[in-house]
Design an enzyme around this catalytic site. Sequence first.
Site, mmCIF file in Angstrom:
data_model
loop_
_atom_site.group_PDB
_atom_site.id
_atom_site.type_symbol
_atom_site.label_atom_id
_atom_site.label_comp_id
_atom_site.label_asym_id
_atom_site.label_seq_id
_atom_site.Cartn_x
_atom_site.Cartn_y
_atom_site.Cartn_z
ATOM 1 N N GLU A 72 8.596 56.874 71.220
ATOM 2 C CA GLU A 72 8.216 56.653 72.115
ATOM 3 C C GLU A 72 7.033 55.718 72.234
ATOM 4 O O GLU A 72 6.130 55.810 71.601
ATOM 5 C CB GLU A 72 7.783 58.060 73.027
ATOM 6 C CG GLU A 72 9.143 58.145 73.151
ATOM 7 C CD GLU A 72 8.337 59.874 71.908
ATOM 8 O OE1 GLU A 72 7.452 59.869 71.066
ATOM 9 O OE2 GLU A 72 9.438 60.632 71.704
ATOM 10 N N HIS A 112 3.126 63.844 68.003
ATOM 11 C CA HIS A 112 2.758 63.007 68.937
ATOM 12 C C HIS A 112 1.071 62.228 68.535
ATOM 13 O O HIS A 112 0.356 63.480 68.047
ATOM 14 C CB HIS A 112 2.865 63.580 70.091
ATOM 15 C CG HIS A 112 3.849 63.448 71.075
ATOM 16 N ND1 HIS A 112 4.329 62.987 72.500
ATOM 17 C CD2 HIS A 112 5.134 63.129 70.592
ATOM 18 C CE1 HIS A 112 5.999 63.545 72.653
ATOM 19 N NE2 HIS A 112 6.390 63.187 71.170
#
Length: 317
Positions: free
Chosen positions: A106, A37
């Site tokens: 994402e 991330h």
Amino acid sequence: MQYGYKLSAEGFGPQELVRQARLAEESGFDFVEISDHYHPWLDSQGHSPFAWTVLGAIAATTDSLGLATGVTCPTLRYHPAIIAQAAATLALVSDGRFTLGVGSGERLNEHVVGSGFPAVAERQAMLHEALEIIRLLWSGGYHSYRGRYLRLEDARVFDLPEKLPVIAVAAGGPDAARLAAELGDGLFGNEAKPSILKAYRRAGGDGPRYGEVGLAWAPDEESAVRAAHESSRWSLTGWKVMSELPNPANFEAASALIREEDVAAKLPCGPDAAKHLEAIREYERVGYDHVVLANSGPDVDGFMDFFARELKPALVR
């Protein structure tokens, strides 16, 4: 069967993640998987180090522990040529212990480079091209590629391992499962849905199947539920929300009405080994052969001891 531990890169800094990986090896886990991330899900989690640096440090300080990304998006924040090089290098420094988990990403992480975040169908098409580029570069020599979304110009990965990393493709539905069978070596899922495994097999997939199961351990159920609610309530928003929100503040808002009892109904929480074992075995029953335990409890070291004393002996009988 192999059992892995999920390193929560949103919840801990890099040195602590390396320590946890060493402890996982000592506690009998077969591998660790780390999220890749740029942002945490929630501001309260407070961390998001560069996963590839952490993996390199883990490779250097462990002996037999498998390593995996869970998962990397090789299309927006990274170009697939960079991931091809990074994964090949990590396979070399880990002596072949690395698995490349990939997915379509994402918005939370991928929007940061300012290239926008496409709709689902376009993201899947981009992932298809990215996997073709990685495969091309791993075949050796110089290559160029011109796709609809991605390009490669006169590139070569010089340091390639004799045994290339397994590529496990994240799948939440049949289309991605077919892509995993076509261009991947394995499948990555976070739901115990038989339909995903069936679609993978029907498309000819016969590689390793990684499944991520959420749970929360603590010496008492109340502490486990409270910790899971604090750090992981975002996961109850569902993939259609999780893939689209751009920042931790949005996840704070989206999960504001999720209650502790909602989390307790979704995840096995507390000290009862039977509840955790049932959640793990559900993934085994549908066909996963690599099960990753994502613990949202408040005590990492206590969970490792719990796994070594109670879970693993029951799982390997």
